[in-house]
Design a protein around this motif. Structure first.
Motif, PDB file in Angstrom:
ATOM      1  N   ILE A 236       0.852  -1.193   0.000  1.00 14.56           N
ATOM      2  CA  ILE A 236       0.000   0.000   0.000  1.00 14.56           C
ATOM      3  C   ILE A 236       0.887   1.242   0.000  1.00 14.56           C
ATOM      4  O   ILE A 236       2.077   1.168   0.338  1.00 14.56           O
ATOM      5  CB  ILE A 236      -0.937   0.027   1.232  1.00 14.56           C
ATOM      6  N   PRO A 237       0.333   2.407  -0.373  1.00 16.86           N
ATOM      7  CA  PRO A 237       1.127   3.643  -0.403  1.00 16.86           C
ATOM      8  C   PRO A 237       1.722   3.979   0.972  1.00 16.86           C
ATOM      9  O   PRO A 237       1.147   3.650   2.017  1.00 16.86           O
ATOM     10  CB  PRO A 237       0.105   4.705  -0.827  1.00 16.86           C
ATOM     11  N   VAL A 238       2.861   4.638   0.947  1.00 20.59           N
ATOM     12  CA  VAL A 238       3.569   5.000   2.182  1.00 20.59           C
ATOM     13  C   VAL A 238       2.680   5.833   3.115  1.00 20.59           C
ATOM     14  O   VAL A 238       2.683   5.632   4.333  1.00 20.59           O
ATOM     15  CB  VAL A 238       4.862   5.777   1.849  1.00 20.59           C
ATOM     16  N   GLY A 267      13.993   3.331   6.362  1.00 22.34           N
ATOM     17  CA  GLY A 267      14.686   4.379   5.616  1.00 22.34           C
ATOM     18  C   GLY A 267      13.841   5.606   5.368  1.00 22.34           C
ATOM     19  O   GLY A 267      14.370   6.707   5.189  1.00 22.34           O
ATOM     20  N   ASN A 268      12.511   5.444   5.349  1.00 21.53           N
ATOM     21  CA  ASN A 268      11.625   6.578   5.113  1.00 21.53           C
ATOM     22  C   ASN A 268      11.373   7.320   6.436  1.00 21.53           C
ATOM     23  O   ASN A 268      10.860   6.729   7.388  1.00 21.53           O
ATOM     24  CB  ASN A 268      10.291   6.084   4.540  1.00 21.53           C
ATOM     25  N   PRO A 269      11.740   8.611   6.528  1.00 24.59           N
ATOM     26  CA  PRO A 269      11.589   9.331   7.808  1.00 24.59           C
ATOM     27  C   PRO A 269      10.140   9.479   8.258  1.00 24.59           C
ATOM     28  O   PRO A 269       9.873   9.570   9.459  1.00 24.59           O
ATOM     29  CB  PRO A 269      12.227  10.699   7.522  1.00 24.59           C
ATOM     30  N   HIS A 270       9.186   9.509   7.297  1.00 17.78           N
ATOM     31  CA  HIS A 270       7.770   9.584   7.673  1.00 17.78           C
ATOM     32  C   HIS A 270       7.361   8.346   8.478  1.00 17.78           C
ATOM     33  O   HIS A 270       6.719   8.451   9.534  1.00 17.78           O
ATOM     34  CB  HIS A 270       6.888   9.700   6.427  1.00 17.78           C
ATOM     35  N   LEU A 271       7.731   7.168   7.958  1.00 17.22           N
ATOM     36  CA  LEU A 271       7.383   5.928   8.639  1.00 17.22           C
ATOM     37  C   LEU A 271       8.157   5.787   9.943  1.00 17.22           C
ATOM     38  O   LEU A 271       7.634   5.274  10.940  1.00 17.22           O
ATOM     39  CB  LEU A 271       7.649   4.737   7.724  1.00 17.22           C
ATOM     40  N   ARG A 272       9.400   6.241   9.927  1.00 17.41           N
ATOM     41  CA  ARG A 272      10.231   6.167  11.130  1.00 17.41           C
ATOM     42  C   ARG A 272       9.610   7.012  12.255  1.00 17.41           C
ATOM     43  O   ARG A 272       9.512   6.576  13.401  1.00 17.41           O
ATOM     44  CB  ARG A 272      11.635   6.660  10.803  1.00 17.41           C
ATOM     45  N   THR A 273       9.172   8.206  11.895  1.00 20.33           N
ATOM     46  CA  THR A 273       8.583   9.112  12.892  1.00 20.33           C
ATOM     47  C   THR A 273       7.328   8.509  13.495  1.00 20.33           C
ATOM     48  O   THR A 273       7.143   8.505  14.716  1.00 20.33           O
ATOM     49  CB  THR A 273       8.235  10.471  12.239  1.00 20.33           C
ATOM     50  N   ASN A 296      18.941  10.534  18.889  1.00 17.06           N
ATOM     51  CA  ASN A 296      20.080  11.021  18.099  1.00 17.06           C
ATOM     52  C   ASN A 296      19.930  10.741  16.607  1.00 17.06           C
ATOM     53  O   ASN A 296      20.904  10.762  15.871  1.00 17.06           O
ATOM     54  CB  ASN A 296      21.373  10.387  18.620  1.00 17.06           C
ATOM     55  N   ASP A 297      18.696  10.463  16.160  1.00 14.52           N
ATOM     56  CA  ASP A 297      18.455  10.238  14.733  1.00 14.52           C
ATOM     57  C   ASP A 297      18.817  11.493  13.937  1.00 14.52           C
ATOM     58  O   ASP A 297      18.673  12.620  14.411  1.00 14.52           O
ATOM     59  CB  ASP A 297      16.974   9.898  14.511  1.00 14.52           C
ATOM     60  N   GLY A 298      19.253  11.288  12.723  1.00 15.77           N
ATOM     61  CA  GLY A 298      19.649  12.427  11.895  1.00 15.77           C
ATOM     62  C   GLY A 298      18.498  13.325  11.485  1.00 15.77           C
ATOM     63  O   GLY A 298      18.707  14.496  11.141  1.00 15.77           O
ATOM     64  N   ASN A 299      17.272  12.812  11.518  1.00 17.10           N
ATOM     65  CA  ASN A 299      16.111  13.604  11.135  1.00 17.10           C
ATOM     66  C   ASN A 299      15.537  14.283  12.379  1.00 17.10           C
ATOM     67  O   ASN A 299      15.205  13.608  13.359  1.00 17.10           O
ATOM     68  CB  ASN A 299      15.066  12.698  10.489  1.00 17.10           C
ATOM     69  N   PRO A 300      15.391  15.622  12.374  1.00 15.21           N
ATOM     70  CA  PRO A 300      14.921  16.328  13.579  1.00 15.21           C
ATOM     71  C   PRO A 300      13.520  15.922  14.005  1.00 15.21           C
ATOM     72  O   PRO A 300      13.211  15.908  15.198  1.00 15.21           O
ATOM     73  CB  PRO A 300      14.978  17.802  13.180  1.00 15.21           C
ATOM     74  N   TYR A 301      12.639  15.579  13.047  1.00 14.74           N
ATOM     75  CA  TYR A 301      11.273  15.176  13.398  1.00 14.74           C
ATOM     76  C   TYR A 301      11.271  13.845  14.157  1.00 14.74           C
ATOM     77  O   TYR A 301      10.519  13.652  15.110  1.00 14.74           O
ATOM     78  CB  TYR A 301      10.418  15.064  12.139  1.00 14.74           C
ATOM     79  N   VAL A 302      12.150  12.929  13.713  1.00 18.86           N
ATOM     80  CA  VAL A 302      12.253  11.640  14.397  1.00 18.86           C
ATOM     81  C   VAL A 302      12.799  11.846  15.810  1.00 18.86           C
ATOM     82  O   VAL A 302      12.299  11.258  16.778  1.00 18.86           O
ATOM     83  CB  VAL A 302      13.163  10.673  13.614  1.00 18.86           C
TER      84      VAL A 302
END
Length: 552
Positions: A236-238, A267-273, A296-302
């Motif tokens: 299904i779509p992300v 790998g997808n920051p949306h799913l990670r968050t 300490n994830d590289g993405n600030p939202y995560v």
């Protein structure tokens, strides 16, 4: 009817199982009788954490409360029995059930906090052990009740009644997560959307499908979890995956924890968050190290979501991931870390919050005030009151008033007395629409002028007038109707917001659904619940309508 003393429960003195079976037998063919089964939500972890003596005290207090309510509301014709442990039964006329549930909801809510130590009351949960023997978070106790008529259901034996009562009780426990829950069979006859078909139907706009998925998460209907997890495993779509992960977390659907955990390092920051957020909602402390590393994830939202999830998990060990945030991490992450440290009871964070309330950005000032509300101390009140003297941003001023009120509820009258001048100064400076929030607070100071203010405020009908005005807008069908209903969902009164969500559910169009999507994130569980059910009903009606067109 005289009851054998050997059949009385040794703790409460109420009739036990033999008399209960006899009374149920009498009620099998009685058209006007309702059978009410009651027990205490989250009693077992309370018993384990606070001890059996404290648990017995809770049962005795509840038994006394039930005796009083049955006598005052149901009269002598009612029957109250103690099945054992925290399980009770009432047999009474159907006309009394609603009033009985309302009274029990109010009365138990009034005494519940007295069973806990203050830190647990402030957090809103205790940390105990789940069935796997692992540390877990449990909400404060609530009453779970299920009522039905054996005559209407067509039962012929006591065993059938007992089996159905157990089903209703378990269903009510699974439907809502917090507070007291009282259900009749009609509450369980809600027709769900044909979930799998609806989500996978590419003809339905993506934003509509996402709204329905998120509504499932806020509905508290746990049976959606299994279906959502099955869909998540498909191709299904992300963005649908993102909404499903969020909803599984909001449902606290424990069987999905392993699946969601696999997305934490996606790998997808949306799913990670969303995965980090969902693990925090489910609240499993066994995932604390995993979430702690994501700070300490590289993405600030995560990173920010990881900090919030540590707070949602609620385990004090989470503090070790929050005290050494790198200096170059940015104000957003450091602010969220301060907020979470406050939630976890770290009072040393107050020094950082002193600096943050002077930040030129009002968003950060508001967050700092919110964090201070979790530190019930005179110093926190003084910091907030000093900010209020010079503050001119309305939403920061409102946060100041609300936070002082929250802290005042937790302070003793003697401790609050030293702050009375500052609190009264805040009351006099506050705009009229904010003063209401401070009424309980100034009442606790004991000053003479409080009496006149309380006499004036107790007769106010402003929220009630707004409530009925909203119903009038719907009936009048004014052209500005949608704007006014949208505005009602930001009303200070949860009852007004609840009415707004209910009215939107009657308006079958996509704009109403989009507005309801925002209501799914309301602070009040009842509003979220009403909004979620409104969305699901609209989706169900739309689905049936589209199927009808396809068949013609």
């Amino acid at each position: 009817m005289k009851i054998d003393s050997l059949d009385l429960n040794p703790l409460t003195g109420l009739p036990g199982n033999r008399e209960i079976k006899r009374r149920i037998g009498y009620a099998l063919d009685a058209r006007d009788k309702m059978i009410v089964y009651l027990d205490i939500i989250n009693f077992k972890p309370y018993n384990e954490v606070y001890g059996f003596a404290a648990g017995d005290n809770v049962i005795l207090r509840l038994a006394g409360l039930l005796k009083k309510l049955c006598a005052d509301i149901c009269g002598e014709s009612s029957f109250l029995g103690h099945i054992g442990g925290d399980d009770f039964i009432i047999i009474t006329e159907g006309e009394y059930c609603s009033t009985l549930f309302t009274g029990l909801d109010r009365e138990f809510s009034d005494i519940r906090n007295s069973f806990y130590m203050q830190p647990d009351v402030s957090r809103g949960f205790i940390v105990g052990w789940d069935r796997k023997g692992e540390r877990a978070r449990f909400d404060l106790m609530g009453i779970c009740g299920a009522a039905f008529s054996s005559y209407r259901e067509g039962f012929n034996t006591v065993e059938q009644v007992a089996e159905y009562a157990t089903y209703l009780k378990e269903a009510s426990r699974n439907i809502y997560r917090k507070g007291n829950v009282f259900l009749t069979p009609d509450d369980l006859k809600f027709l769900p959307v044909p979930v799998k078909e609806f989500i996978l139907d590419g003809k339905v706009p993506l934003h509509v499908r996402r709204t329905v998925i998120e509504a499932m998460g806020e509905s508290g209907l746990v049976h959606y979890g299994k279906i959502l997890q099955q869909v998540l495993d498909g191709d299904i779509p992300v963005m649908l995956k993102k909404s499903i992960i969020f909803s599984l977390g909001r449902l606290r659907y424990l069987p999905s924890e392993e699946v969601i955990a696999r997305y934490v390092n996606h790998g997808n920051p949306h799913l990670r968050t969303r995965a980090v957020e969902a693990v925090g909602y489910i609240g499993g402390s066994r995932r604390l190290d995993m979430i702690g590393r994501m700070v300490n994830d590289g993405n600030p939202y995560v990173s920010v979501m990881a900090v919030r999830s540590i707070g949602n998990i609620g385990h004090p060990d989470g503090l070790k991931y929050l005290k050494d945030i790198p200096a170059d991490s940015g104000r957003w992450l450091k602010t969220e870390a301060s907020l979470t440290r406050s939630r976890l009871g770290d009072r040393t964070v107050i020094e950082e919050l002193k600096e943050l309330v002077r930040d030129p950005n009002p968003v950060f000032r508001r967050k700092a005030v919110d964090a201070l509300s979790g530190i019930p101390s005179e110093e926190a009140v003084r910091i907030i009151c000093r900010l209020f003297e010079s503050e001119n941003i309305s939403y920061v001023m409102k946060e100041c008033v609300l936070s002082v009120s929250k802290i005042a509820e937790k302070l003793s009258e003697s401790r609050l007395g030293t702050l009375s001048e500052m609190i009264w100064d805040m009351y006099n400076r506050a705009p009229e629409h904010l003063r209401t929030y401070l009424i309980p607070c100034i009442g606790k100071t004991g000053k003479g002028e409080v009496k006149d203010i309380l006499n004036e405020k107790i007769t106010s009908r402003s929220s009630l007038e707004r409530y009925y005005a909203l119903e009038g807008i719907r009936n009048y069908n004014d052209s500005d109707q949608m704007y006014l209903i949208r505005k009602s969902l930001r009303d200070a009164s949860s009852q007004v917001r609840l009415k707004g969500a209910r009215i939107l559910g009657q308006i079958q169009d996509t704009e109403a659904m989009e507005i309801l999507r925002k209501a799914l994130k309301d602070d009040d569980d009842m509003v979220k619940r009403e909004a979620s059910r409104a969305v699901l009903k609209m989706a169900h009606a739309s689905y049936i309508k589209s199927r009808g067109k396809g068949n013609t």
